[in-house]
Scaffold this active site. Structure first.
Site, PDB file in Angstrom:
ATOM      1  N   TYR A 158       0.840  -1.205   0.000  1.00  0.00           N
ATOM      2  CA  TYR A 158       0.000   0.000   0.000  1.00  0.00           C
ATOM      3  C   TYR A 158       0.871   1.249   0.000  1.00  0.00           C
ATOM      4  O   TYR A 158       0.616   2.204  -0.755  1.00  0.00           O
ATOM      5  CB  TYR A 158      -0.922  -0.009   1.217  1.00  0.00           C
ATOM      6  CG  TYR A 158      -1.773   1.235   1.308  1.00  0.00           C
ATOM      7  CD1 TYR A 158      -2.737   1.501   0.341  1.00  0.00           C
ATOM      8  CD2 TYR A 158      -1.599   2.154   2.343  1.00  0.00           C
ATOM      9  CE1 TYR A 158      -3.514   2.654   0.406  1.00  0.00           C
ATOM     10  CE2 TYR A 158      -2.371   3.301   2.411  1.00  0.00           C
ATOM     11  CZ  TYR A 158      -3.321   3.548   1.438  1.00  0.00           C
ATOM     12  OH  TYR A 158      -4.073   4.699   1.491  1.00  0.00           O
ATOM     13  N   LYS A 162       1.107   4.387  -2.786  1.00  0.00           N
ATOM     14  CA  LYS A 162       0.911   5.802  -2.476  1.00  0.00           C
ATOM     15  C   LYS A 162       2.182   6.619  -2.706  1.00  0.00           C
ATOM     16  O   LYS A 162       2.106   7.804  -3.031  1.00  0.00           O
ATOM     17  CB  LYS A 162       0.381   5.966  -1.054  1.00  0.00           C
ATOM     18  CG  LYS A 162      -1.058   5.482  -0.892  1.00  0.00           C
ATOM     19  CD  LYS A 162      -2.007   6.194  -1.862  1.00  0.00           C
ATOM     20  CE  LYS A 162      -3.446   5.784  -1.688  1.00  0.00           C
ATOM     21  NZ  LYS A 162      -4.357   6.504  -2.616  1.00  0.00           N
TER      22      LYS A 162
END
Length: 259
Positions: A158, A162
Site C-alpha cells: 500500500y 501511495k
C-alpha cells in the site's frame, strides 16, 4: 456565484467514504457530477439524493472498475453532453487489503492494490487530461496518503502505491507546467471510513480499534479540503496537502487517550 458553480467534476470511488462526501460537497457548490464506482446501486441512490437536493445540477452515475481500460473508455465515450467537458478529475478510488508483512502478502492482493491505486489513477488521467489541454482548463486532484510520505511495517505494498501516487502527481505537474491545468494531491492520515474496514477484510470491530482513544478524521473533513483545493483562483495551485487529526504526528506516532 462561486468559482465552482457549473463546473463538471468526475469522481472515482464515489459510492462511499471520501468520494461520496466529496460528491455531496461539490453538489453544494453547484457542480455537475460524474459519479463512478463499481457499486452502481449505491451510485444511483446518491444520484437520486443529490438531484432532489440540488435540482439545478446535472448528475450522471456510471458503473466503473478503474482497473479496466475498456470500461474507462466506454464510460467516457457515453457521457451525456451536459457533462462531457470535465473540469475536475478527482482520482479517489483506492484500496488497501491486510496488514501482512511483505513476505506474506498474497499475489492477488498485490495485484489488486497496484491495479486500483496506480493503474486506475493513471488510466483515468490519461483519458481526461488531453481534453483539458484542448480546452485550456482543468484540475487533477489525486488522493494520496501519509503512507506515500512515510513507509511503515505491514503496509509495504500500500505504501508503495501511495509513494507512486506522490511521484505521478509531481511528474504530471512538471509535464503540464506550461498549461493552465492544475495538479494537486491531498494526503490524509487516519480517516475512519469504509476504506478501513476493507483493510481488515470486513472486520469492522478490528478496523474501529485503529481509532480507539483518539478522534480520527472523517470523510467530510477531507472532502472539504478537496473542494477548497478545487475552488482556488485559477492562478493558485495547492500542489500537496498533508492532513492529520490533531493527535497524529506521522504515519505511526499517535497519542491515544486512556479509556
Amino acid at each position: 456565484m462561486g468559482r465552482l458553480q457549473g463546473k463538471t467534476v468526475f469522481i472515482t470511488g464515489a459510492s462511499s467514504g471520501i468520494g461520496e462526501a466529496s460528491a455531496r460537497q461539490f453538489a453544494d457548490e453547484g457542480c455537475n457530477l460524474i459519479l463512478t464506482a463499481r457499486r452502481l446501486e449505491k451510485l444511483e441512490q446518491l444520484k437520486s439524493e443529490l438531484e432532489k437536493a440540488h435540482p439545478n445540477i446535472y448528475v450522471h452515475a456510471a458503473q466503473l472498475d478503474v482497473r479496466q481500460k475498456k470500461q474507462i473508455d466506454s464510460v467516457i465515450s457515453q457521457l451525456p453532453i451536459q457533462v462531457q467537458q470535465v473540469h475536475v478529475l478527482l482520482n479517489n478510488a483506492g484500496m488497501v487489503i491486510g496488514t501482512d508483512p511483505l513476505v506474506e502478502v498474497e499475489e492477488d492482493v498485490i495485484d489488486q492494490m497496484l491495479a486500483t491505486n496506480i493503474k486506475g489513477l493513471v488510466l483515468l488521467t490519461q483519458a481526461l487530461v488531453p481534453g483539458m489541454k484542448e480546452r485550456g482548463v482543468g484540475h487533477v486532484i489525486n488522493i494520496g496518503s501519509v503512507a506515500g510520505k512515510q513507509a511503515y511495517g505491514g503496509g509495504s505494498i500500500y505504501c508503495a502505491t501511495k509513494f507512486a501516487v506522490d511521484a505521478i502527481t509531481k511528474a504530471l505537474a512538471i509535464e503540464l507546467v506550461e498549461t493552465p491545468i492544475r495538479v494537486s494531491q491531498i494526503c490524509p492520515g487516519l480517516v475512519n471510513t469504509e476504506f478501513s474496514t476493507i483493510r481488515f477484510r470486513g472486520d469492522k470491530e478490528k478496523a474501529d480499534s485503529v481509532y480507539k482513544g483518539l478522534q480520527p478524521l472523517v470523510a467530510d473533513d477531507i472532502a472539504e479540503l478537496i473542494v477548497f483545493t478545487a475552488g482556488r483562483p485559477a492562478h493558485v495551485n495547492i500542489a500537496d496537502m498533508l492532513v492529520f487529526p490533531v493527535n497524529q504526528a506521522d504515519s505511526k506516532t499517535v497519542y491515544r487517550r486512556a479509556d
